[in-house]
Design a protein around this motif. Structure first.
Motif, PDB file in Angstrom:
ATOM      1  N   LYS A   1       0.820  -1.208   0.000  1.00 48.73           N
ATOM      2  CA  LYS A   1       0.000   0.000   0.000  1.00 48.73           C
ATOM      3  C   LYS A   1       0.853   1.256   0.000  1.00 48.73           C
ATOM      4  O   LYS A   1       0.576   2.216  -0.732  1.00 48.73           O
ATOM      5  CB  LYS A   1      -0.923  -0.012   1.215  1.00 48.73           C
ATOM      6  CG  LYS A   1      -2.000   1.055   1.166  1.00 48.73           C
ATOM      7  CD  LYS A   1      -3.049   0.845   2.243  1.00 48.73           C
ATOM      8  CE  LYS A   1      -4.165   1.870   2.116  1.00 48.73           C
ATOM      9  NZ  LYS A   1      -5.229   1.668   3.125  1.00 48.73           N
ATOM     10  N   SER A   2       1.913   1.271   0.820  1.00 54.99           N
ATOM     11  CA  SER A   2       2.763   2.460   0.881  1.00 54.99           C
ATOM     12  C   SER A   2       3.548   2.642  -0.412  1.00 54.99           C
ATOM     13  O   SER A   2       3.747   3.774  -0.868  1.00 54.99           O
ATOM     14  CB  SER A   2       3.718   2.374   2.078  1.00 54.99           C
ATOM     15  OG  SER A   2       4.586   1.262   1.950  1.00 54.99           O
ATOM     16  N   VAL A   3       3.995   1.535  -1.034  1.00 51.93           N
ATOM     17  CA  VAL A   3       4.724   1.653  -2.299  1.00 51.93           C
ATOM     18  C   VAL A   3       3.799   2.141  -3.402  1.00 51.93           C
ATOM     19  O   VAL A   3       4.175   3.005  -4.215  1.00 51.93           O
ATOM     20  CB  VAL A   3       5.371   0.300  -2.681  1.00 51.93           C
ATOM     21  CG1 VAL A   3       6.010   0.383  -4.071  1.00 51.93           C
ATOM     22  CG2 VAL A   3       6.423  -0.100  -1.649  1.00 51.93           C
ATOM     23  N   LEU A   4       2.570   1.622  -3.443  1.00 52.13           N
ATOM     24  CA  LEU A   4       1.613   2.070  -4.459  1.00 52.13           C
ATOM     25  C   LEU A   4       1.303   3.555  -4.279  1.00 52.13           C
ATOM     26  O   LEU A   4       1.238   4.305  -5.261  1.00 52.13           O
ATOM     27  CB  LEU A   4       0.331   1.247  -4.362  1.00 52.13           C
ATOM     28  CG  LEU A   4      -0.770   1.599  -5.377  1.00 52.13           C
ATOM     29  CD1 LEU A   4      -0.271   1.410  -6.799  1.00 52.13           C
ATOM     30  CD2 LEU A   4      -2.016   0.762  -5.121  1.00 52.13           C
ATOM     31  N   ALA A   5       1.122   3.989  -3.028  1.00 55.94           N
ATOM     32  CA  ALA A   5       0.867   5.407  -2.776  1.00 55.94           C
ATOM     33  C   ALA A   5       2.046   6.261  -3.223  1.00 55.94           C
ATOM     34  O   ALA A   5       1.868   7.355  -3.775  1.00 55.94           O
ATOM     35  CB  ALA A   5       0.588   5.633  -1.291  1.00 55.94           C
ATOM     36  N   HIS A   6       3.253   5.763  -2.999  1.00 57.38           N
ATOM     37  CA  HIS A   6       4.451   6.489  -3.441  1.00 57.38           C
ATOM     38  C   HIS A   6       4.470   6.624  -4.961  1.00 57.38           C
ATOM     39  O   HIS A   6       4.732   7.710  -5.495  1.00 57.38           O
ATOM     40  CB  HIS A   6       5.696   5.751  -2.950  1.00 57.38           C
ATOM     41  CG  HIS A   6       6.977   6.243  -3.560  1.00 57.38           C
ATOM     42  ND1 HIS A   6       7.582   7.420  -3.167  1.00 57.38           N
ATOM     43  CD2 HIS A   6       7.751   5.718  -4.559  1.00 57.38           C
ATOM     44  CE1 HIS A   6       8.682   7.603  -3.877  1.00 57.38           C
ATOM     45  NE2 HIS A   6       8.804   6.594  -4.729  1.00 57.38           N
ATOM     46  N   LEU A   7       4.179   5.529  -5.661  1.00 60.39           N
ATOM     47  CA  LEU A   7       4.198   5.559  -7.126  1.00 60.39           C
ATOM     48  C   LEU A   7       3.123   6.488  -7.675  1.00 60.39           C
ATOM     49  O   LEU A   7       3.367   7.261  -8.611  1.00 60.39           O
ATOM     50  CB  LEU A   7       4.007   4.145  -7.677  1.00 60.39           C
ATOM     51  CG  LEU A   7       5.128   3.136  -7.381  1.00 60.39           C
ATOM     52  CD1 LEU A   7       4.729   1.754  -7.853  1.00 60.39           C
ATOM     53  CD2 LEU A   7       6.436   3.577  -8.044  1.00 60.39           C
ATOM     54  N   GLU A   8       1.938   6.429  -7.092  1.00 58.06           N
ATOM     55  CA  GLU A   8       0.852   7.278  -7.583  1.00 58.06           C
ATOM     56  C   GLU A   8       1.096   8.750  -7.278  1.00 58.06           C
ATOM     57  O   GLU A   8       0.518   9.627  -7.923  1.00 58.06           O
ATOM     58  CB  GLU A   8      -0.472   6.822  -6.959  1.00 58.06           C
ATOM     59  CG  GLU A   8      -0.936   5.463  -7.476  1.00 58.06           C
ATOM     60  CD  GLU A   8      -2.219   4.990  -6.823  1.00 58.06           C
ATOM     61  OE1 GLU A   8      -2.554   5.544  -5.742  1.00 58.06           O
ATOM     62  OE2 GLU A   8      -2.871   4.091  -7.374  1.00 58.06           O
ATOM     63  N   GLY A   9       1.970   9.030  -6.332  1.00 58.73           N
ATOM     64  CA  GLY A   9       2.293  10.418  -6.005  1.00 58.73           C
ATOM     65  C   GLY A   9       3.427  10.986  -6.834  1.00 58.73           C
ATOM     66  O   GLY A   9       3.719  12.186  -6.740  1.00 58.73           O
ATOM     67  N   LEU A  10       4.065  10.148  -7.647  1.00 66.11           N
ATOM     68  CA  LEU A  10       5.154  10.640  -8.483  1.00 66.11           C
ATOM     69  C   LEU A  10       4.615  11.499  -9.626  1.00 66.11           C
ATOM     70  O   LEU A  10       3.498  11.278 -10.108  1.00 66.11           O
ATOM     71  CB  LEU A  10       5.939   9.459  -9.072  1.00 66.11           C
ATOM     72  CG  LEU A  10       6.748   8.598  -8.103  1.00 66.11           C
ATOM     73  CD1 LEU A  10       7.358   7.412  -8.841  1.00 66.11           C
ATOM     74  CD2 LEU A  10       7.843   9.419  -7.435  1.00 66.11           C
ATOM     75  N   PRO A  11       5.400  12.474 -10.085  1.00 61.39           N
ATOM     76  CA  PRO A  11       5.003  13.218 -11.290  1.00 61.39           C
ATOM     77  C   PRO A  11       4.834  12.246 -12.455  1.00 61.39           C
ATOM     78  O   PRO A  11       5.547  11.233 -12.542  1.00 61.39           O
ATOM     79  CB  PRO A  11       6.190  14.168 -11.515  1.00 61.39           C
ATOM     80  CG  PRO A  11       6.849  14.282 -10.175  1.00 61.39           C
ATOM     81  CD  PRO A  11       6.666  12.957  -9.512  1.00 61.39           C
ATOM     82  N   PRO A  12       3.882  12.526 -13.368  1.00 58.71           N
ATOM     83  CA  PRO A  12       3.597  11.592 -14.468  1.00 58.71           C
ATOM     84  C   PRO A  12       4.834  11.205 -15.273  1.00 58.71           C
ATOM     85  O   PRO A  12       5.018  10.029 -15.598  1.00 58.71           O
ATOM     86  CB  PRO A  12       2.591  12.368 -15.329  1.00 58.71           C
ATOM     87  CG  PRO A  12       1.940  13.323 -14.376  1.00 58.71           C
ATOM     88  CD  PRO A  12       2.991  13.692 -13.388  1.00 58.71           C
ATOM     89  N   ASP A  13       5.676  12.165 -15.597  1.00 63.04           N
ATOM     90  CA  ASP A  13       6.867  11.861 -16.395  1.00 63.04           C
ATOM     91  C   ASP A  13       7.813  10.926 -15.650  1.00 63.04           C
ATOM     92  O   ASP A  13       8.435  10.046 -16.252  1.00 63.04           O
ATOM     93  CB  ASP A  13       7.602  13.154 -16.759  1.00 63.04           C
ATOM     94  CG  ASP A  13       6.816  14.002 -17.744  1.00 63.04           C
ATOM     95  OD1 ASP A  13       5.889  13.457 -18.373  1.00 63.04           O
ATOM     96  OD2 ASP A  13       7.119  15.206 -17.871  1.00 63.04           O
ATOM     97  N   GLU A  14       7.907  11.111 -14.321  1.00 60.18           N
ATOM     98  CA  GLU A  14       8.821  10.279 -13.539  1.00 60.18           C
ATOM     99  C   GLU A  14       8.316   8.842 -13.460  1.00 60.18           C
ATOM    100  O   GLU A  14       9.092   7.888 -13.575  1.00 60.18           O
ATOM    101  CB  GLU A  14       8.979  10.869 -12.135  1.00 60.18           C
ATOM    102  CG  GLU A  14      10.076  10.226 -11.312  1.00 60.18           C
ATOM    103  CD  GLU A  14      10.312  10.956 -10.000  1.00 60.18           C
ATOM    104  OE1 GLU A  14      10.739  10.288  -9.031  1.00 60.18           O
ATOM    105  OE2 GLU A  14      10.060  12.180  -9.941  1.00 60.18           O
ATOM    106  N   LEU A  15       6.994   8.666 -13.265  1.00 61.36           N
ATOM    107  CA  LEU A  15       6.428   7.317 -13.211  1.00 61.36           C
ATOM    108  C   LEU A  15       6.556   6.635 -14.570  1.00 61.36           C
ATOM    109  O   LEU A  15       6.882   5.442 -14.658  1.00 61.36           O
ATOM    110  CB  LEU A  15       4.963   7.393 -12.784  1.00 61.36           C
ATOM    111  CG  LEU A  15       4.221   6.055 -12.687  1.00 61.36           C
ATOM    112  CD1 LEU A  15       4.918   5.120 -11.704  1.00 61.36           C
ATOM    113  CD2 LEU A  15       2.763   6.273 -12.268  1.00 61.36           C
TER     114      LEU A  15
END
Length: 713
Positions: free
Chosen positions: A429-443
């Motif tokens: 859950k914490s990793v998914l939240a981290h990924l979804e919080g990244l700027p679109p270009d970074e993800l």
């Protein structure tokens, strides 16, 4: 957190770390020469002394006596005016005991440690490793045959002492043959010692807690409520002042390294990015002594740099960080710390936490060398992210965009998200939240990298996870965005109040050869405390016992007025001479003395009747002032609305007034007017006339004078 395996997590209350000038041994500075005398004064007059003294005392704990407690409270009040009020901050008060999960999430449970070493043959002897290294390098620097090359090497190691990790520290201690200072035996390998005090919460002992090692975490865990109080707007700042506790390995150097101390911290929450500050221009022209990491590693001296230039050139990361550096400097000088003995040291790359963009310490030169008193750090979004992940609470901010925009956002497929959650289990859950919080270009770039390499590593709250390409599969989706959501970044000024007090005392202390009072001459210790922080603002002294017998009503009036104005004062009506009473109150740092003499009650001397002598501590100048005006004048000087120099222009000196009293009003034509305060009253109404610009200023002034009560009422 920070360079593994240990970090300070927070730059304050910092540790004492003397830093000699490069290429030369540091001579004993003037503060070191007077340290023993100042320590004696502070103990004798009970500014502070070791706690539990009658039981033999315990290292690392101190009790503040009446004058010391007053100075400390005045410094805290000044800090509140300077920051909480002037910067419109919010203030919270959180608990001293914190449950383990809070400090586990912040990293303190695992890594809030210093390195210890033991005597290899006498394990009951233990030391803090970095301090042993610093002491050893100072001795090497003071050697007679040190070459410039060696001095540079030793200075660099000294600068790096508390930035080494365990293996590096062990290697350096071995290289320079650092041994047990008491026995000369070899030392053990350095090992971490957690600095927190554990405690059980509740009678069952099942809830584990700690005395808080800093005040900052109480701000972070209350961020969402403060954000709501601020109307959901960013930026804003939150302050907290209170006790913190650290089980120091080797507490020493008086108030500089304690196990229980007072901290004042600010967490200034702002949007990530450039971090401009609307008031930066107010401090941009300050020229400060900056000790950059580059200069430290080259063993060179600090440089004087304009604050605006330092930010513009990237030496200081952003305006908000630079603004608080400037405001911290202004607080130090306002409290009485000498400008020439303040510098700002940048954290070295190896001592700065990986998530921090820039950190600076305000160091003050004292008797133990250059001492860190304040830390100012840009901590990015680490703390809020850590607590959000630990609690599954959203600790973010929303900002409405001026106009809706369309953007392509890379979104993870539901199948990829489910696979990742299943693979990572409780961390998913914490990793998914981290990924979804990244700027679109970074993800998007992360997914492309994983697809090319087969997997990719991501770090979330100091944990590293390996994600397969399948975990990052997704596609671009066009969305209309009306607002952006982000985790606020934090700029944190953190103040060690007790260390600032030590600097204030050391910079205020001096010895006067001839005090100028005819009946009492010789060496006298003086604390040149500024009125704003002085424990008492004035002392009332009757000239002798004969005056004491008749000044009761006058003293009662003064007491009532001082209480009304909130002016702390002392009364010294002992049988000692006035000179001795001046001297012992100069030791307390009291800026003004009020002497009541026979002329105060002598109606046959109109120029002196109902006046007192007002003495200023540092110049020892004396003015004759109407007793009814004294409380208000002292209050104005202490608040900065008036100065001693200004008073000298308005009131006669003691000598002039005595001459007027001896010769009657004819010897001084202005004495009669001064008796009735005509000069002051006229000045007041003239200023009002200038401010209001009436059509008939003469009539305006006349009416104002008629409306005033008689002088002295």
């Amino acid at each position: 957190l920070g360079p593994p395996p240990r970090t300070r997590l927070r730059p304050s209350p910092p540790r004492a770390r003397p830093r000699p000038s490069p290429h030369a041994a540091m001579p004993a500075n003037k503060f070191e020469a007077q340290r023993a005398d100042l320590e004696d004064l502070c103990k004798r007059r009970f500014f502070f002394r070791q706690a539990f003294d009658i039981y033999g005392g315990t290292a690392g704990f101190f009790t503040y006596g009446p004058p010391g407690c007053a100075v400390k409270n005045n410094l805290i009040a000044l800090w509140r005016r300077h920051f909480v009020i002037e910067e419109n901050l919010m203030e919270v008060e959180d608990t001293n005991i914190m449950p383990e999960p809070v400090l586990k999430a912040s990293g303190h449970v695992d890594r809030f440690s210093d390195f210890m070493v033991k005597d290899s043959k006498r394990p009951e002897l233990f030391y803090r490793a970095d301090k042993l290294l610093e002491d050893h390098m100072e001795k090497l620097l003071q050697g007679k045959d040190v070459t410039p090359e060696q001095a540079t090497e030793y200075q660099t190691v000294l600068n790096m002492a508390d930035a080494y990790d365990g293996k590096e520290l062990a290697a350096v201690l071995q290289k320079y043959n650092v041994r047990s200072p008491e026995t000369g035996n070899e030392l053990s390998e350095p090992y971490p010692f957690n600095l927190m005090f554990p405690t059980d919460i509740g009678p069952s002992g099942l809830i584990k807690g700690y005395l808080r090692p800093e005040t900052a975490q109480g701000i972070f865990i209350n961020y969402p409520f403060c954000y709501e109080q601020n109307g959901g707007a960013i930026p804003f700042g939150v302050a907290q002042i209170g006790k913190a506790f650290r089980n120091e390995i080797a507490p020493r150097q008086g108030l500089l390294r304690q196990r229980e101390f007072t901290q004042a911290e600010i967490e200034f929450f702002c949007a990530p990015g450039a971090k401009p500050h609307p008031k930066f221009h107010l401090v941009a022209d300050l020229e400060l002594s900056l000790f950059s990491s580059k200069l430290q590693l080259a063993a060179e001296a600090p440089a004087r740099v304009r604050l605006g230039t330092a930010v513009a050139e990237g030496l200081i990361d952003n305006e908000t960080l630079g603004y608080f550096i400037g405001r911290t400097f202004l607080l130090g000088t306002r409290a009485g710390i000498a400008e020439a003995h303040i510098r700002f040291r940048q954290h070295l790359p190896t001592e700065m936490a990986h998530y921090a963009s820039d950190c600076w310490d305000m160091e003050v030169e004292m008797s133990y060398g250059w001492i860190e008193c304040v830390g100012i750090a840009d901590r990015s979004a680490f703390d809020l992210t850590a607590h959000a992940n630990a609690t599954n609470r959203e600790l973010s901010a929303r900002e409405k965009l001026p106009e809706p925009i369309k953007e392509l956002r890379y979104a993870l497929d539901k199948k990829a998200s489910v696979a990742m959650m299943k693979e990572l289990k409780k961390d998913g859950k914490s990793v998914l939240a981290h990924l979804e919080g990244l700027p679109p270009d970074e993800l998007r770039a992360l997914a492309a990298k994983a697809k090319e390499a087969g997997s990719v590593e991501v770090t979330v709250c100091d944990k590293t996870f390996t994600l397969a390409a399948a975990h990052l599969e997704g596609k671009d989706e066009e969305r209309t965005v009306h607002e952006r959501t982000f985790v606020p970044n934090v700029v944190e000024p953190s103040f060690g109040i007790d260390r600032l007090l030590t600097a204030i005392y050391e910079h205020a202390y001096y010895v006067r050869e001839d005090a100028g009072d005819k009946e009492e001459k010789g060496k006298r210790a003086v604390l040149r405390l500024l009125p704003e922080v002085a424990p008492y603002k004035c002392v009332v002294c009757p000239l002798d016992a004969r005056v004491t017998a008749k000044y009761g009503d006058l003293l009662a009036t003064l007491r009532a007025k001082f209480a009304e104005l909130g002016v702390p004062y002392k009364v010294d009506d002992s049988g000692a001479s006035v000179g001795k009473r001046y001297a012992r109150n100069d030791e307390l740092g009291i800026p003004f003395g009020i002497t009541v003499d026979f002329d105060t009650f002598e109606e046959s001397k109109p120029a002196l009747h109902q006046t007192v002598t007002l003495r200023e501590r540092d110049s020892m100048g004396q003015l004759r002032v109407p007793v009814a005006q004294v409380p208000q004048l002292i209050s104005q000087v202490c608040l900065g609305a008036e100065s001693w120099e200004g008073l000298c222009k308005r009131y006669p000196t003691q000598e002039t007034a005595l001459a007027a009293g001896a010769g009657g009003d004819a010897s001084d034509p202005m004495a009669y007017l001064r008796k009735f305060q005509v000069e002051q009253l006229l000045e007041t109404v003239v200023q009002e006339a200038v401010a209001s610009r009436p059509e008939d200023p003469i009539q305006f002034i006349a009416e104002k004078l008629r409306a005033m009560p008689p002088p002295g009422l």
